[in-house]
Enzyme design. Structure first.
Site, PDB file in Angstrom:
ATOM      1  N   TYR A  19       0.815  -1.222   0.000  1.00 33.84           N
ATOM      2  CA  TYR A  19       0.000   0.000   0.000  1.00 33.84           C
ATOM      3  C   TYR A  19       0.850   1.275   0.000  1.00 33.84           C
ATOM      4  O   TYR A  19       0.434   2.291   0.571  1.00 33.84           O
ATOM      5  CB  TYR A  19      -0.944   0.040   1.223  1.00 33.84           C
ATOM      6  CG  TYR A  19      -1.651  -1.262   1.517  1.00 33.84           C
ATOM      7  CD1 TYR A  19      -2.446  -1.877   0.560  1.00 33.84           C
ATOM      8  CD2 TYR A  19      -1.526  -1.885   2.754  1.00 33.84           C
ATOM      9  CE1 TYR A  19      -3.096  -3.075   0.823  1.00 33.84           C
ATOM     10  CE2 TYR A  19      -2.174  -3.080   3.029  1.00 33.84           C
ATOM     11  CZ  TYR A  19      -2.955  -3.663   2.057  1.00 33.84           C
ATOM     12  OH  TYR A  19      -3.594  -4.839   2.329  1.00 33.84           O
ATOM     13  N   TYR A 149     -14.389  -6.061   2.968  1.00 38.27           N
ATOM     14  CA  TYR A 149     -12.969  -6.335   2.709  1.00 38.27           C
ATOM     15  C   TYR A 149     -12.692  -7.766   3.145  1.00 38.27           C
ATOM     16  O   TYR A 149     -13.014  -8.149   4.268  1.00 38.27           O
ATOM     17  CB  TYR A 149     -12.056  -5.375   3.483  1.00 38.27           C
ATOM     18  CG  TYR A 149     -10.596  -5.739   3.306  1.00 38.27           C
ATOM     19  CD1 TYR A 149      -9.894  -5.344   2.177  1.00 38.27           C
ATOM     20  CD2 TYR A 149      -9.934  -6.534   4.249  1.00 38.27           C
ATOM     21  CE1 TYR A 149      -8.567  -5.717   1.991  1.00 38.27           C
ATOM     22  CE2 TYR A 149      -8.608  -6.909   4.063  1.00 38.27           C
ATOM     23  CZ  TYR A 149      -7.931  -6.488   2.938  1.00 38.27           C
ATOM     24  OH  TYR A 149      -6.625  -6.860   2.750  1.00 38.27           O
ATOM     25  N   ASP A 237     -16.689 -14.299   7.526  1.00 38.66           N
ATOM     26  CA  ASP A 237     -15.259 -14.009   7.548  1.00 38.66           C
ATOM     27  C   ASP A 237     -14.948 -13.416   8.930  1.00 38.66           C
ATOM     28  O   ASP A 237     -15.110 -12.218   9.154  1.00 38.66           O
ATOM     29  CB  ASP A 237     -14.920 -13.035   6.419  1.00 38.66           C
ATOM     30  CG  ASP A 237     -13.454 -12.626   6.438  1.00 38.66           C
ATOM     31  OD1 ASP A 237     -12.736 -12.985   7.387  1.00 38.66           O
ATOM     32  OD2 ASP A 237     -13.034 -11.925   5.493  1.00 38.66           O
ATOM     33  N   LYS A 266      -5.430 -14.073  11.583  1.00 41.47           N
ATOM     34  CA  LYS A 266      -5.049 -13.011  12.530  1.00 41.47           C
ATOM     35  C   LYS A 266      -4.897 -13.535  13.960  1.00 41.47           C
ATOM     36  O   LYS A 266      -3.857 -14.054  14.310  1.00 41.47           O
ATOM     37  CB  LYS A 266      -6.017 -11.844  12.430  1.00 41.47           C
ATOM     38  CG  LYS A 266      -5.883 -11.159  11.069  1.00 41.47           C
ATOM     39  CD  LYS A 266      -6.539  -9.802  10.967  1.00 41.47           C
ATOM     40  CE  LYS A 266      -6.108  -9.129   9.687  1.00 41.47           C
ATOM     41  NZ  LYS A 266      -7.167  -8.612   8.862  1.00 41.47           N
TER      42      LYS A 266
HETATM   43  C1  LIG Z   1      -7.249  -8.887   7.347  1.00 41.81           C
HETATM   44  C2  LIG Z   1      -8.476  -9.494   6.808  1.00 41.81           C
HETATM   45  C3  LIG Z   1      -8.411 -10.455   5.802  1.00 41.81           C
HETATM   46  C4  LIG Z   1      -7.123 -10.832   5.130  1.00 41.81           C
HETATM   47  O1  LIG Z   1      -6.232 -11.457   5.991  1.00 41.81           O
HETATM   48  P1  LIG Z   1      -4.664 -11.481   5.611  1.00 41.81           P
HETATM   49  O2  LIG Z   1      -4.063 -12.356   6.662  1.00 41.81           O
HETATM   50  O3  LIG Z   1      -4.200 -10.068   5.662  1.00 41.81           O
HETATM   51  O4  LIG Z   1      -4.563 -12.061   4.253  1.00 41.81           O
HETATM   52  C5  LIG Z   1      -9.582 -11.060   5.393  1.00 41.81           C
HETATM   53  N1  LIG Z   1     -10.757 -10.723   5.947  1.00 41.81           N
HETATM   54  C6  LIG Z   1     -10.860  -9.796   6.912  1.00 41.81           C
HETATM   55  C7  LIG Z   1     -12.196  -9.491   7.505  1.00 41.81           C
HETATM   56  C8  LIG Z   1      -9.722  -9.139   7.371  1.00 41.81           C
HETATM   57  O5  LIG Z   1      -9.837  -8.194   8.305  1.00 41.81           O
END
Ligand SMILES: *Cc1c(COP(=O)(O)O)cnc(C)c1O
Length: 423
Positions: A19, A149, A237, A266
């Site tokens: 970015y 996202y 997600d 994460k």
């Molecule tokens: C950060 C994020 C992703 C992507 O995860 P990465 O480990 O950065 O590839 C996907 N979905 C959500 C909701 C996120 O916050």
């Protein structure tokens, strides 16, 4: 070791950071972080910064948690890596069972991968292939809400939709999700095109990168009903929201919703190693039965699927969550964050604030990744020893779930003063 300026010079010459335009790389001074502990980052000159975003929302237990460091060392004494083809290993089998035990109801099958984007790609592929194989091949569309996202790989970018700042130049290359503005728009799409939908994909209760947009649990419950009405799958997600961020283990728990697929990353390793998972129900998994060879198998895997060291850390994270009641500890911190943002809301340059669990956000202008007002606050916060990257005009905090209360109050105070200074 080389000096700070020598390191920055090497970085400027050879690193391609995310970015960041070449011009920005050349003009801006990066922090040179050498060490971290708990809520703190330390640069090469020994300057301390509170980690206001838990290192891109990963470090849920603070940096270098002693039990997690110990888990890495212990695992490396036994098994570093083994291919996932035709093998398992003790940590992986145990981790799968432990994850299923705490997952939303009905999710009982785990595919392991490396990061959040991949966990989402896998969910997309599973959902698509599932319908192809159970005789509903017309279900090929994915639906997301505005502001979504789901990561930066091409499938995930497709889910973010045409209006996303991450979509941009890649438009000709990606499939495009249907994307209504809100849940009423979603209901219309379900009405008109329900039988074409493979899956509705949501960030439950909290859209992170889209600007920390929050929805009430009733909205998520309605989305579940709409997925059922369409006969489509619901993908949650929980890469950002999972592992206690919203005050429950899963954001879905707050709405009493059980998705068909769940993405985890994460906080999965509390930010210590790249490791992710996609969870599925038995019904979805059963859609992959019926072949004699691999023709109906999920054709997706990675070099590091189920990595033993990542898995060992992920197990230890779950043990810490159980034994130290980490999710229960979010409530008192959420209260402080809510109070802190009430004070921030009084500042004249703040348009709106909102908080959920361990996340607090303040808008200084329109939402969107390219807004520039957050940047001035970021710089003012750095001068006060707070690392708090903005999302365009939205500044936010998202510290670890275990940040000590005095440090949390300190963090909120530093953010308040940084916003006030730029007003
Ligand atoms: C950060 C994020 C992703 C992507 O995860 P990465 O480990 O950065 O590839 C996907 N979905 C959500 C909701 C996120 O916050």
């Amino acid at each position: 070791m080389r000096s700070r300026s020598e390191l920055v010079e090497l970085h400027r010459r050879h690193v391609w950071p995310p970015y960041t335009s070449p011009e920005r790389l050349e003009s801006d001074d990066p922090l040179v972080i050498e060490r971290a502990e708990g809520s703190w980052l330390y640069d090469v000159d020994g300057r301390a910064y509170l980690d206001g975003n838990a290192s891109w929302w990963t470090s849920t237990l603070g940096h270098r948690h002693p039990r997690l460091v110990e888990a890495v060392v212990r695992q490396l004494g036994a098994l570093d890596h083994v291919a996932a083809g035709g093998t398992t290993h003790p940590v992986l089998a145990e981790l799968a069972a432990e994850l299923v035990a705490v997952a939303p109801r009905g999710l009982e099958r785990v595919h392991f991968s490396d990061d959040g984007s991949t966990a989402v790609e896998v969910a997309i592929k599973i959902a698509f292939q599932y319908w192809q194989q159970i005789g509903a091949a017309q279900r090929r569309r994915f639906v997301t809400l505005a502001g979504a996202y789901h990561g930066d790989t091409l499938g995930a970018v497709g889910l973010a939709g045409r209006r996303s700042d991450f979509f941009g130049v890649f438009a000709p290359l990606v499939f495009e999700a249907l994307q209504p503005d809100d849940v009423d728009g979603l209901a219309r799409i379900v009405d008109e095109r329900g039988s074409e939908i493979a899956a509705i994909v949501v960030e439950p209760l909290l859209q992170g990168a889209g600007g920390m947009r929050m929805q009430p649990p009733s909205t998520l419950a309605r989305i579940r009903e709409l997925a059922d009405a369409a006969g489509a799958l619901l993908v949650a997600d929980e890469v950002f929201t999972g592992y206690g961020r919203t005050g429950a283990m899963w954001a879905c728990d707050l709405a009493g919703v059980s998705p068909d697929l769940v993405c985890v990353a994460k906080g999965f390793t509390a930010g210590m190693l790249p490791m992710a998972a996609t969870l599925a129900t038995a019904r979805v998994y059963d859609g992959f039965r019926g072949g004699t060879g691999s023709e109906r198998a999920l054709m997706h895997g990675h070099s590091f699927c189920g990595h033993p060291v990542g898995a060992a850390v992920a197990r230890e994270v779950l043990a810490i969550y159980r034994e130290e009641r980490i999710v229960e500890g979010v409530g008192v911190r959420a209260q402080r964050i809510a109070e802190g943002f009430e004070r921030i809301a009084q500042l004249p340059n703040v348009r709106a604030t909102r908080t959920l669990g361990i996340v607090g956000a303040a808008d200084l202008g329109e939402l969107g990744y390219h807004g520039t007002r957050g940047r001035r606050v970021y710089e003012a916060a750095l001068r006060r020893g707070l690392y708090a990257r903005p999302l365009g005009n939205t500044v936010y905090v998202c510290p670890s779930l275990v940040i000590p209360l005095p440090e949390l109050d300190d963090l909120l105070g530093r953010l308040h003063d940084a916003i006030a200074e730029t007003g």
